[in-house]
Design an enzyme around this catalytic site. Structure first.
Site, PDB file in Angstrom:
ATOM      1  N   VAL A 181       0.844  -1.204   0.000  1.00 60.34           N
ATOM      2  CA  VAL A 181       0.000   0.000   0.000  1.00 60.34           C
ATOM      3  C   VAL A 181       0.875   1.248   0.000  1.00 60.34           C
ATOM      4  O   VAL A 181       0.583   2.230  -0.706  1.00 60.34           O
ATOM      5  CB  VAL A 181      -0.976  -0.016   1.197  1.00 60.34           C
ATOM      6  CG1 VAL A 181      -1.751   1.297   1.278  1.00 60.34           C
ATOM      7  CG2 VAL A 181      -1.937  -1.202   1.087  1.00 60.34           C
ATOM      8  N   SER A 235      13.000  -2.035   7.568  1.00 56.87           N
ATOM      9  CA  SER A 235      12.884  -1.581   6.178  1.00 56.87           C
ATOM     10  C   SER A 235      13.565  -0.241   5.929  1.00 56.87           C
ATOM     11  O   SER A 235      13.663   0.200   4.777  1.00 56.87           O
ATOM     12  CB  SER A 235      11.402  -1.464   5.802  1.00 56.87           C
ATOM     13  OG  SER A 235      10.757  -2.707   5.940  1.00 56.87           O
ATOM     14  N   ARG A 242     -10.955   2.505  13.373  1.00 58.74           N
ATOM     15  CA  ARG A 242     -12.118   2.648  12.472  1.00 58.74           C
ATOM     16  C   ARG A 242     -13.450   2.774  13.185  1.00 58.74           C
ATOM     17  O   ARG A 242     -14.327   3.514  12.747  1.00 58.74           O
ATOM     18  CB  ARG A 242     -12.183   1.453  11.506  1.00 58.74           C
ATOM     19  CG  ARG A 242     -11.141   1.498  10.420  1.00 58.74           C
ATOM     20  CD  ARG A 242     -11.307   0.315   9.486  1.00 58.74           C
ATOM     21  NE  ARG A 242     -10.161   0.187   8.594  1.00 58.74           N
ATOM     22  CZ  ARG A 242      -9.700  -0.965   8.129  1.00 58.74           C
ATOM     23  NH1 ARG A 242     -10.296  -2.104   8.474  1.00 58.74           N
ATOM     24  NH2 ARG A 242      -8.666  -0.996   7.323  1.00 58.74           N
ATOM     25  N   CYS A 250     -10.709  -2.784   2.817  1.00 60.15           N
ATOM     26  CA  CYS A 250     -10.791  -2.848   1.346  1.00 60.15           C
ATOM     27  C   CYS A 250     -12.146  -3.365   0.850  1.00 60.15           C
ATOM     28  O   CYS A 250     -12.765  -2.761  -0.035  1.00 60.15           O
ATOM     29  CB  CYS A 250      -9.666  -3.725   0.804  1.00 60.15           C
ATOM     30  SG  CYS A 250      -9.456  -5.288   1.660  1.00 60.15           S
ATOM     31  N   SER A 306      -3.171  -9.868  -2.427  1.00 61.68           N
ATOM     32  CA  SER A 306      -2.661  -8.537  -2.088  1.00 61.68           C
ATOM     33  C   SER A 306      -3.220  -8.022  -0.768  1.00 61.68           C
ATOM     34  O   SER A 306      -2.594  -7.196  -0.122  1.00 61.68           O
ATOM     35  CB  SER A 306      -2.989  -7.548  -3.208  1.00 61.68           C
ATOM     36  OG  SER A 306      -4.393  -7.453  -3.387  1.00 61.68           O
ATOM     37  N   GLY A 307      -4.386  -8.539  -0.372  1.00 66.95           N
ATOM     38  CA  GLY A 307      -4.980  -8.131   0.904  1.00 66.95           C
ATOM     39  C   GLY A 307      -4.098  -8.464   2.085  1.00 66.95           C
ATOM     40  O   GLY A 307      -4.246  -7.887   3.164  1.00 66.95           O
ATOM     41  N   ARG A 316     -10.558 -16.014   0.665  1.00 67.52           N
ATOM     42  CA  ARG A 316      -9.325 -15.684  -0.057  1.00 67.52           C
ATOM     43  C   ARG A 316      -9.193 -16.605  -1.262  1.00 67.52           C
ATOM     44  O   ARG A 316      -9.327 -17.815  -1.129  1.00 67.52           O
ATOM     45  CB  ARG A 316      -8.114 -15.893   0.849  1.00 67.52           C
ATOM     46  CG  ARG A 316      -7.984 -14.867   1.943  1.00 67.52           C
ATOM     47  CD  ARG A 316      -6.522 -14.838   2.385  1.00 67.52           C
ATOM     48  NE  ARG A 316      -6.343 -14.129   3.637  1.00 67.52           N
ATOM     49  CZ  ARG A 316      -6.118 -12.821   3.739  1.00 67.52           C
ATOM     50  NH1 ARG A 316      -6.103 -12.062   2.658  1.00 67.52           N
ATOM     51  NH2 ARG A 316      -5.904 -12.273   4.924  1.00 67.52           N
ATOM     52  N   HIS A 337      -9.946  -7.410  -5.603  1.00 68.52           N
ATOM     53  CA  HIS A 337     -10.954  -8.245  -4.950  1.00 68.52           C
ATOM     54  C   HIS A 337     -12.238  -8.239  -5.785  1.00 68.52           C
ATOM     55  O   HIS A 337     -12.527  -7.265  -6.482  1.00 68.52           O
ATOM     56  CB  HIS A 337     -11.324  -7.662  -3.575  1.00 68.52           C
ATOM     57  CG  HIS A 337     -10.246  -7.764  -2.537  1.00 68.52           C
ATOM     58  ND1 HIS A 337      -9.084  -8.471  -2.706  1.00 68.52           N
ATOM     59  CD2 HIS A 337     -10.187  -7.251  -1.275  1.00 68.52           C
ATOM     60  CE1 HIS A 337      -8.354  -8.388  -1.611  1.00 68.52           C
ATOM     61  NE2 HIS A 337      -8.992  -7.645  -0.727  1.00 68.52           N
TER      62      HIS A 337
END
Lengths: 346, 346
Positions: free
Chosen positions: A16, A42, A101, A130, A160-161, A236, A243
């Protein structure tokens, strides 16, 4: 000269994060200064943005000094650790994790659906899950015209999720299986290549997984419809990116297929994709890398007089995550909403 | 000495034909003589059955002389061309194609659901569509205890549903994509590896594809419930073998999760697979090669007081096709039903 902003990306090296960088550049977001932040593991990577090489720095308590907007996509625990610090330093924290959220002081925003909610922020704005974003972009325009009473969703969620490494894992598994070897599982609990399994998030006492409850609870919050009835089965599938969702809608009053198509063909962020003769409808490979949610197979539910069925595909990394976050930042800039009236007590 | 039967397999070299051979041997079906039939293109192949090498013959009008049971899986047009000839020659024609499924003179049988329908045959018995069989095995036991009013299904269908060559195509596509090449599509209209698309059967005026209408119409016929409300979204996914289905059920009266689990744990042809702690539920790789339909994620639908959700996986080639056909043959033998009272006027 129009104003420009200091932006930090927290989680700059993930799937992302990489997309956030592309989108800021592609959409000409007015970036005055860009700070790239990641875990110490990273940090040190050099990333190119608008022709400049920018080093990824390890995130610290002082990373947010002089930053206007943080786009965070480094997981819930990192967001919990740094959100209030970023806000205290004067930044707006747009969070892609699920950490805040459902917090009452944190607006949960899909710009095509509830842009007005962004105005109520207290420093933190959450980006929905997503699957929620993709469904909401397609369903809300219909709901505005003819209220939706109940949603039955089944998802087909790409690797990718679970991040960039999960995408590599599926490819490596496919390679192993094709060579007659046993696929290795590290990110996912079970092999995903040439297989599929219910979404591997923890289950509640009712047997729903977290991903499913995100679709339920987040949609209710975004639509401001706490009574909206929603059920979901999240799965999945061995798709790399984008998706898909099979959505069954029950309306309070019937809505015709023709009306629904007309509404969706005008809806922001939606592209109707239907070629009946060619049996051509939304597919993940066509949704990948695109901004719009592709919607098709809009049909009267033959099992319910007030029902419609539809099928959608959307890029999980883009509209399902990074694009929605950048759109929130654009909304804050356009509406001059960067300064919160008060600070969230999260 | 118990009686044995002359069996012909029409379409002996296909994915289902190959499985029919395995099942006849594995289940010790009383085969006196085995005749393997295929198109002239596939004839000449030598197939081993019970230690004997048997040549595959080109099908002709005389192929059914002295045959008691035909297990046909060579497509609708071949079934239409030969079914009445086989019946005229004295055989019972168990047809895996969709040619006769909805014909009023042809029983459509899932042995766990409506074995009594087999007794009414007039020479031809139809094997239902794979997605229908799998759903019916799981839903009918619940329906018997607490009538189902409405079904909303979403399928995740493997490449095997389009035959052995389709399975090879998906593997070749995956290989091409992993090597950075463009995948080739011959069987499927669009690439299936790392992608998915709505089931590519022709669409009716209401926008439902044939596969979906099979689930609707065949289930109504098998359950003998012409008013049962059913809607489905059928999707092909890049799985090699075994289909999955997300099934939302609305009952006339509520049925508890505990009751549903108890019923399904006793149901013929069903295996309940649920490990909540391990997040382990039915998966295609576990259903492949197995006889039972694996059912899990049995949960109260939080969007409807009389709803239940469940998730299933079943081997499309085995229970979804070949096994069900062999079970029908076993039923005819066990109940002494090989002789029809009259011949079907199809």
């Amino acid at each position: 000269m129009s104003k420009s902003y200091s932006v930090a990306i927290l989680g700059a090296t993930g799937a992302v994060g990489t997309e956030l960088l592309s989108l800021l550049e592609e959409r000409h977001f007015p970036v005055a200064q860009l700070r790239l932040l990641a875990s110490p593991r990273s940090a040190g990577t050099i990333v190119t943005f608008a022709g400049e090489n920018i080093p990824v720095e390890p995130v610290s308590d002082r990373s947010f000094d002089d930053i206007d907007i943080v786009l965070a996509s480094a997981g819930g625990s990192t967001s919990k650790a740094y959100a209030t610090k970023a806000v205290a330093a004067g930044a707006v924290f747009i969070d892609n994790s699920s950490a805040f959220r459902m917090h009452p002081d944190v607006p949960l925003v899909v710009p095509e659906v509830n842009p007005q909610a962004a105005a109520t922020h207290k420093g933190i704005i959450a980006n929905p899950n997503c699957t929620t974003i993709l469904m909401n972009v397609a369903v809300y325009p219909l709901h505005q015209v003819s209220p939706v009473k109940r949603i039955v969703a089944a998802t087909y969620q790409s690797a990718s999720g679970a991040g960039a490494r999960a995408m590599e894992e599926v490819k490596a598994q496919a390679q192993a299986i094709l060579a007659g070897n046993t696929p290795i599982t590290e990110i996912f609990p079970y092999p995903l290549a040439f297989n599929l399994f219910p979404h591997n998030t923890p289950l509640n006492d009712q047997g729903y997984c977290e991903e499913e409850m995100k679709m339920v609870n987040e949609t209710r919050k975004i639509f401001a419809e706490p009574q909206l009835q929603i059920t979901a089965t999240c799965v999945r599938v061995p798709v790399l990116r984008a998706h898909s969702e099979a959505i069954n809608l029950e309306f309070e009053q019937s809505l015709s297929v023709a009306e629904a198509k007309e509404i969706l063909s005008q809806a922001p962020g939606v592209r109707v994709v239907e070629d009946f003769a060619a049996n051509y409808f939304p597919m993940p490979i066509d949704a990948s890398g695109r901004d719009e949610v592709l919607v098709g197979r809009i049909r009267q539910d033959i099992s319910h007089p007030r029902g419609l069925e539809l099928w959608l595909c959307g890029d999980q990394i883009r509209k399902g995550a990074a694009l929605n976050a950048v759109q929130i930042a654009e909304l804050l800039v356009a509406k001059n909403l960067l300064q919160p009236s008060e600070v969230a007590a999260v």
